[in-house]
Design a protein around this motif. Structure first.
Motif, mmCIF file in Angstrom:
data_model
loop_
_atom_site.group_PDB
_atom_site.id
_atom_site.type_symbol
_atom_site.label_atom_id
_atom_site.label_comp_id
_atom_site.label_asym_id
_atom_site.label_seq_id
_atom_site.Cartn_x
_atom_site.Cartn_y
_atom_site.Cartn_z
ATOM 1 N N ARG A 197 -18.335 13.722 108.123
ATOM 2 C CA ARG A 197 -18.226 12.430 107.467
ATOM 3 C C ARG A 197 -17.787 11.385 108.491
ATOM 4 O O ARG A 197 -16.742 11.530 109.135
ATOM 5 C CB ARG A 197 -17.229 12.444 106.310
ATOM 6 N N ARG B 53 -29.823 14.235 102.144
ATOM 7 C CA ARG B 53 -28.817 14.925 102.966
ATOM 8 C C ARG B 53 -27.609 14.032 103.256
ATOM 9 O O ARG B 53 -26.476 14.537 103.337
ATOM 10 C CB ARG B 53 -29.439 15.368 104.303
ATOM 11 N N PHE B 54 -27.837 12.733 103.424
ATOM 12 C CA PHE B 54 -26.771 11.795 103.756
ATOM 13 C C PHE B 54 -26.459 10.924 102.547
ATOM 14 O O PHE B 54 -27.350 10.589 101.755
ATOM 15 C CB PHE B 54 -27.197 10.884 104.910
ATOM 16 N N GLN C 202 -21.475 10.319 104.558
ATOM 17 C CA GLN C 202 -21.343 11.761 104.399
ATOM 18 C C GLN C 202 -22.652 12.398 104.824
ATOM 19 O O GLN C 202 -23.702 12.104 104.246
ATOM 20 C CB GLN C 202 -21.029 12.116 102.949
ATOM 21 N N MET C 203 -22.572 13.270 105.812
ATOM 22 C CA MET C 203 -23.778 13.887 106.371
ATOM 23 C C MET C 203 -23.721 15.393 106.117
ATOM 24 O O MET C 203 -22.837 16.078 106.633
ATOM 25 C CB MET C 203 -23.862 13.605 107.870
ATOM 26 N N ASN C 204 -24.633 15.869 105.294
ATOM 27 C CA ASN C 204 -24.720 17.290 104.967
ATOM 28 C C ASN C 204 -25.981 17.903 105.558
ATOM 29 O O ASN C 204 -26.912 17.189 105.921
ATOM 30 C CB ASN C 204 -24.707 17.475 103.450
ATOM 31 N N SER C 205 -25.998 19.212 105.633
ATOM 32 C CA SER C 205 -27.166 19.942 106.143
ATOM 33 C C SER C 205 -27.657 19.345 107.456
ATOM 34 O O SER C 205 -28.851 19.063 107.633
ATOM 35 C CB SER C 205 -28.293 19.923 105.101
ATOM 36 N N LEU C 206 -26.738 19.160 108.370
ATOM 37 C CA LEU C 206 -27.077 18.508 109.630
ATOM 38 C C LEU C 206 -28.059 19.330 110.452
ATOM 39 O O LEU C 206 -28.031 20.568 110.430
ATOM 40 C CB LEU C 206 -25.805 18.235 110.429
ATOM 41 N N HIS D 37 -24.064 22.398 108.928
ATOM 42 C CA HIS D 37 -22.729 21.989 108.488
ATOM 43 C C HIS D 37 -22.680 20.500 108.160
ATOM 44 O O HIS D 37 -23.695 19.806 108.231
ATOM 45 C CB HIS D 37 -21.698 22.337 109.573
ATOM 46 N N SER D 38 -21.487 20.021 107.799
ATOM 47 C CA SER D 38 -21.326 18.643 107.343
ATOM 48 C C SER D 38 -20.355 17.882 108.229
ATOM 49 O O SER D 38 -19.523 18.493 108.923
ATOM 50 C CB SER D 38 -20.819 18.614 105.906
#
Length: 124
Positions: free
Chosen positions: A19, A67-68, A82-86, A16-17
């Protein structure tokens, strides 16, 4: 002087993501390079990403590249991550930092100002 306050940490599932935001104040905020570091329990503080005062140039650690995304809004004196695919290995306390001299490298001691940190926990 520059004051930094982080917001947006929390618990999230892997994949999940999230921010993070960093609210900045002080006379030199708009001309300072800003960056994010993180520190996992029992580990050293690691560089995550940096951005120049004008938002033109960015720099990422290999572990978060792709990813970020780091960004900033000088009108709002706010920086974002923004942090994606944590991943669970992203779990750490995340710190917002600033360098009025324009430094944007990976040495945390070279940054002059630090926020208090916000916890990010990624559950598997």
């Amino acid at each position: 002087q520059v004051q930094l306050v982080e917001f947006g940490g929390g618990l999230v599932q892997a994949g999940h993501s999230l921010r993070l935001s960093c609210a900045a104040s002080g006379r030199m905020v708009s001309t300072s390079t800003t960056a994010w570091f993180r520190q996992a329990t029992g580990k050293e503080r690691d560089f995550v990403a940096a951005i120049t005062w004008d938002g033109v140039n960015t720099h990422y650690a290999d572990s978060v590249k792709g990813r970020f995304t780091i960004s900033r809004d000088n009108a709002q004196n706010t920086m974002y991550l923004q942090m994606n695919s944590l991943k669970p290995e992203d779990t750490a306390v995340y710190y917002c930092v600033a360098s009025p001299s324009g430094y944007m490298g990976p040495i945390y001691g070279a940054y002059n100002y630090w926020g208090q940190g916000t916890q990010v926990t990624v559950a598997s």
